[in-house]
Design an enzyme around this catalytic site. Sequence first.
Site, short mmCIF file in Angstrom:
data_model
loop_
_atom_site.label_atom_id
_atom_site.label_comp_id
_atom_site.label_asym_id
_atom_site.label_seq_id
_atom_site.Cartn_x
_atom_site.Cartn_y
_atom_site.Cartn_z
N LYS A 92 8.45 -37.31 -9.65
CA LYS A 92 9.70 -37.86 -9.69
C LYS A 92 9.31 -39.37 -9.81
O LYS A 92 9.87 -40.10 -10.33
CB LYS A 92 10.61 -37.59 -8.44
N HIS B 122 8.83 -43.72 -1.22
CA HIS B 122 9.22 -42.40 -1.08
C HIS B 122 8.71 -41.63 0.34
O HIS B 122 7.46 -41.94 0.70
CB HIS B 122 8.76 -41.14 -2.15
N ASP C 109 11.61 -29.90 -11.29
CA ASP C 109 11.57 -29.89 -9.91
C ASP C 109 12.81 -29.65 -9.31
O ASP C 109 12.92 -29.26 -8.26
CB ASP C 109 11.21 -31.45 -9.50
N SER D 170 5.73 -32.44 -6.68
CA SER D 170 7.26 -32.76 -6.60
C SER D 170 7.32 -34.23 -6.51
O SER D 170 8.35 -34.87 -7.23
CB SER D 170 7.72 -31.84 -5.44
N ARG E 267 11.69 -22.97 -4.12
CA ARG E 267 11.05 -23.29 -2.98
C ARG E 267 11.46 -23.34 -1.50
O ARG E 267 11.06 -22.67 -0.72
CB ARG E 267 9.94 -24.53 -2.99
#
Length: 425
Positions: free
Chosen positions: A187, A82, A161, A183, A168
Site C-alpha cells: 500500500k 503508517h 490487499d 500488506s 486474514r
Amino acid sequence: MRAVDIIQKKRDGLELTSQEIQWLIEGYTAGTVPDYQMSAFAMAVYFKGMTTREISDLTMTMVGTGQQFDLSEIAGVKVDKHSTGGVGDKVTLVLVPLVASFGVPVAKMSGRGLGHTGGTIDKLESIKGFQVERSQEEFIQQVQDIELSVIGQSDQLVRADKLLYALRDVTATVDTIPLIASSVMSKKIAAGADSILLDVTVGEGAFMKNLADARRLAQTMVDLGKAVGRKTTAVITDMSQPLGTSIGNRLEILEALAILQGQGREDITVFICELAQIMLSLADVEKTAEEVRQHLTDGSALEKFEAMIAAQGGDLEDLYRPSSAAYVLEVTADQDGYITELPAMEFGLFAMRLGAGRAVKTDSLDYETGLVFEKKVGDRVRAGQVLAKIYANQKISQELVTDFKKNVKISNEAVKVSEIIEIIA
Ligand code: URA
C-alpha cells in the site's frame, strides 16, 4: 499451475518461485483462486514463513494488482506514515499537520478500525461533512494547495490487499510477518510517497507481541521500502497500554485538538514531536525538538489541520463539538499506588463494547462513545481519585464498571514507560 500444489509446497516449508507467487496472487485477485485455497495458503505462510525474496515478490505482485499513485506533480519530497495498528492511536491526526506545517507535503491514505484497533478514517468521519473519498486529481491538488490530505484507501489501490486482509481477519492469519509486511508495504509503495515512516507497534495490544518479532517486521519493511528506492525508517513503539488519554472516535479528535493546541498530555506530545522530527528528516528537513514543539504552541499545526478539515468538506464548528454521549461515568481508584498495567487490548475491546469499534467490517460505529483516562501507567493515584471516564449511549451498568476496574493494575512500585523503544533506519 495449480493452487493446491503451491499451498502444499508452502505447507512443506519450501521456497516458492516468483512465478508461483505471481500466479497465486493474480489468480486470487481475478477470482480464479477461491477464498478457501487462499485461506489455506495464508495459514501455511503463518506456520512456515517466507524468505526475504518471497516477501519481496509477494509485495511487488500485490502492488501490481491495482492503481499506483503518481505524486510527481507535487513539488518536494512527499512523506507518508503508517502504523501497524493500535488502541487510542491518534498520532496521524497530529503528526501529519505538524509535519505539513513545515512546508513538507504529506499525502496519506489511512484505514478503518477493526476489532480492538481504531482507524484514522473513522475518527475523521466523526467530523460532520468530512469527505474521505477523493479522486487522485483532488488528492494531488489538495496537497499542492495546502501540503496535506488524508483520505481513505482507494478501492483501486492494491486490490489483492483488500481481499486478502478481509480473509486474514476471519482466518486468524493477520499476525504474521510476511503477510503484514507485504500488506503494509504494497500500500505504501502504491500510494507513491518518496519517504515512509513506519510505526511498528509492540506489546499486548499490537500484532507483534514481543520485541524480537517487532524488530524483524520493522527490518523487513524497511528493506522492502529501500529496495524500491523509498527512504524508509521504522520506529518500534509501545502498545502495551492505550496511546494518549482517549479511546473512541470523537474523543480522540478532541484529544488530537488539545495536543495541536499544546495542551495534550506531555508523554504523547513528546512522542509525536519525536516522530515529526524523524518524518521531517526523511524529507531532508532537520528541526530541533523545540522547533517542532513550537508549531504546536504557536498554532501552525492546528491551522494546517483546520485547513485540511475545511478542504475536505468538514464543518469547523462541529470539529470542536464535545462528545454527545448520553451517559458519562467516572471510575475511581479503590486503592493508593502507582498504575502498573492498563492492557491496550482489553481497553480496545472495552471501547468496542461501548460501540466505538467494530467487531466485523459491516458494524456501524457510535462516534461519541469511548474512554478518557485521567491516569496512565506510571502515574500515582490515590483511592477515590478518578481513573477514567466512560462515555456511553446506553446506561452504564455496574458490571461494566467492574470489568473496567478488573483491568487496571495498581501497585506500590512505580514503573517506567517509554513510547519509542527503538528506531530502525
Ligand atoms: N496493517 C496493515 O495495513 N496490514 C496488516 O496486515 C496489518 C496492519
